[in-house]
Write an enzyme that holds these catalytic residues in place. Structure first.
Site, short mmCIF file in Angstrom:
data_model
loop_
_atom_site.label_atom_id
_atom_site.label_comp_id
_atom_site.label_asym_id
_atom_site.label_seq_id
_atom_site.Cartn_x
_atom_site.Cartn_y
_atom_site.Cartn_z
N LEU A 31 8.29 3.36 0.50
CA LEU A 31 9.60 3.02 0.89
C LEU A 31 9.81 1.88 2.10
CD1 LEU A 31 11.55 6.36 0.00
CD2 LEU A 31 10.77 4.63 -0.94
N HIS A 71 6.52 -5.49 -1.97
CA HIS A 71 5.87 -5.98 -1.29
C HIS A 71 7.16 -7.69 -1.58
CE1 HIS A 71 2.31 -4.59 1.07
NE2 HIS A 71 2.15 -4.43 -0.64
N ASN A 82 -4.58 -1.22 -4.06
CA ASN A 82 -6.32 -1.05 -3.61
C ASN A 82 -5.71 0.40 -4.33
OD1 ASN A 82 -6.51 -2.90 -2.07
ND2 ASN A 82 -5.72 -2.45 -0.34
N ASP A 117 2.39 4.86 -7.15
CA ASP A 117 1.83 4.18 -5.72
C ASP A 117 2.74 2.88 -6.01
OD1 ASP A 117 0.23 3.48 -3.29
OD2 ASP A 117 -1.42 2.69 -4.52
N ASN A 164 2.89 5.63 5.79
CA ASN A 164 2.63 3.82 5.91
C ASN A 164 3.63 3.54 6.69
OD1 ASN A 164 2.18 3.72 3.59
ND2 ASN A 164 0.62 1.97 3.42
O1 DOR Z 1 -2.43 -1.04 -2.89
C1 DOR Z 1 -1.76 -0.56 -2.21
N1 DOR Z 1 -1.09 -0.58 -1.39
N2 DOR Z 1 -2.65 0.21 -1.84
C2 DOR Z 1 -2.94 1.64 -0.60
O2 DOR Z 1 -3.14 2.40 -0.39
C3 DOR Z 1 -1.38 0.99 0.55
C4 DOR Z 1 -0.36 0.75 -0.26
C5 DOR Z 1 0.93 -0.54 0.19
O3 DOR Z 1 1.52 0.32 1.28
O4 DOR Z 1 0.87 -1.22 0.16
ZN ZN Z 2 -4.03 4.47 -1.03
ZN ZN Z 3 -0.17 4.69 -1.87
#
Ligand code: DOR
Ligand code: ZN
Ligand code: ZN
Length: 427
Positions: A63, A309, A278, A305, A94
């Site tokens: 978020l 961005h 990822n 996930d 994160n």
């Molecule tokens: O593709 C990803 N984006 N993998 C992750 O583990 C973190 C995530 C992100 O926080 O953008």
């Molecule tokens: Zn991840």
């Molecule tokens: Zn993630």
């Protein structure tokens, strides 16, 4: 306020109820499920032709608040969730700063309480600052409201710290959600190691980096008698490892995401950075193995996930653009299109992986549709056709490789705590 949902096809993903029924909601709870209900004081929703399920639960989202509100914030992230049929979401820690203390867990809960009504179940960090050096305090995080621990975004390379935290989390009844990739093998590489990385002449992220980290965490869970959950599994061997360890009775669960059962590495060649994620998109035989893992129950949950961005960031060259794609507003339709409308899985098996299974892994009292449960529901038309248009997202993130895709399955109403928090007004 009372709501009466009339003549929907009610599915309790946890089993039990099925068929055309009415659902009466009162005081934020499911009061009655039955036929031909009426209540002069209730607001009626005509659910004829719609599926009525427990609201979706996404155990893995980003978020971005606090710190990166230009990508997403809790207000827009929860709106995106409601738009996608999700009534519960678990945000990864994160953020900036990292959600590694009770105060920061409380901050997220407080902000979430001012939003649209989607339940936000925060995840605390495994290590301070997700630096892999210093252990966080699982007990304090739990008391503040964290439901699980993870350093997602960064793999926990320190096996000693992982082992200690698995045990401490377990004592608090919490599970660790592992982003399994050996950082030294994957660095900041953009794509899978294989045909596409060779074609582009760039280094890639090998599947083995994911597979042996899953093996490590399975071994640690076995040795310590604790529970571990593997995030976003993406390769055939990863599915095999989880399958084997489950057979041995180890408490290991895992999730995958829509991109891993629909897209392969070639997507990078046409979609560029929008397909950078990822772990990376793998090969088509990996995609097939992920589908098998979903079918045979090795893969417990479908998470998104959701990783928003900014457009400027995704406009950078492939090698420096950030990884991740948004997912909250497309997950149900993509799952239904790829798994249900192809005859690969039943509706209730798909819904289980998007409701009761993730709720059980996190230990949250959600994911069921039964009398006495919280009135968190999604009403959707499983057949309606539409085309994914990122401009229609509530999320600030538009970064999806699924734009323009024709899908089937559309959310009509999302109800959380007995209140309608999203309604499709398109037809
Ligand atoms: O593709 C990803 N984006 N993998 C992750 O583990 C973190 C995530 C992100 O926080 O953008
Ligand atoms: Zn991840
Ligand atoms: Zn993630």
């Amino acid at each position: 306020m009372k709501l009466l949902i009339k003549r929907g096809r009610v599915i309790d993903p946890a089993g039990g109820i099925g068929g055309v029924m009415d659902v009466l909601i009162e005081d934020g709870k499911v009061a009655i499920i039955g036929s031909e209900l009426s209540d002069p004081y209730a607001i009626e929703i005509n659910a004829k032709g719609l599926m009525v399920s427990a609201g979706l639960v996404d155990m893995h989202v980003h978020l971005r608040e606090p710190g990166q509100e230009y990508k997403e914030d809790i207000t827009t992230g929860t709106l995106a969730a409601a738009h996608g049929g999700f009534t519960s979401i678990a945000p990864m820690p994160n953020t900036t700063p990292v959600t590694d203390s009770p105060e920061r867990i409380q901050y997220i809960r407080e902000r979430a309480s001012q939003c649209c009504g989607v339940n936000v179940w925060p995840i605390g960090a495994v290590s301070v600052g997700e630096q892999g050096q210093e252990e966080t305090d699982p007990k304090a995080l739990k008391e503040a409201g964290a439901v699980a621990l993870s350093d997602d975004g960064v793999p926990v390379m320190n096996a000693d710290l992982m082992r200690n935290q698995l045990m401490k989390a377990h004592r608090q009844g919490m599970v660790i959600l592992a982003h399994s990739e050996d950082i030294n093998m994957v660095r900041n590489y953009a794509v899978n190691e294989g045909r596409v990385s060779r074609q582009l002449g760039i280094p890639g992220r090998p599947g083995i980096a994911e597979e042996y980290m899953i093996m490590r965490d399975a071994m640690l869970a076995e040795e310590t008698g604790t529970a571990v959950h593997i995030c976003h599994i993406s390769t055939a061997k990863s599915v095999d490892i989880v399958r084997r360890y489950k057979k041995r009775g180890v408490r290991i669960t895992c999730e995958t995401c829509p991109q891993y059962f629909t897209l392969a590495e070639d997507e990078i060649l046409t979609k560029g950075t929008l397909a950078r994620v990822n772990p990376p998109l793998r090969t088509s035989s990996d995609v097939d193995a992920i589908i098998k893992g979903l079918q045979d129950g090795t893969i417990d949950a479908i998470a998104t996930d959701h990783a928003p961005h900014a457009a400027e960031e995704k406009a950078r060259p492939l090698e420096t653009a950030p990884s991740g794609m948004v997912g909250l507003e497309t997950a149900l339709a993509i799952s239904l299109t790829a798994l249900y409308h192809t005859g690969r899985m039943s509706l209730s098996d798909i819904l289980r992986k998007m409701t009761v299974n993730p709720a059980n892994i996190l230990g949250i009292p959600r994911g069921r549709l039964a009398v006495g449960c919280a009135a968190d529901l999604v009403l959707f038309d499983p057949d309606e056709r539409w085309t994914i248009d990122p401009e229609e997202f509530y999320s600030k993130g538009r970064n999806t490789p699924f734009g323009g895709m024709q899908v089937r399955g559309r959310v009509k109403y999302t109800i959380a705590g007995g209140k309608v928090i999203y309604q499709d007004k398109s037809n």
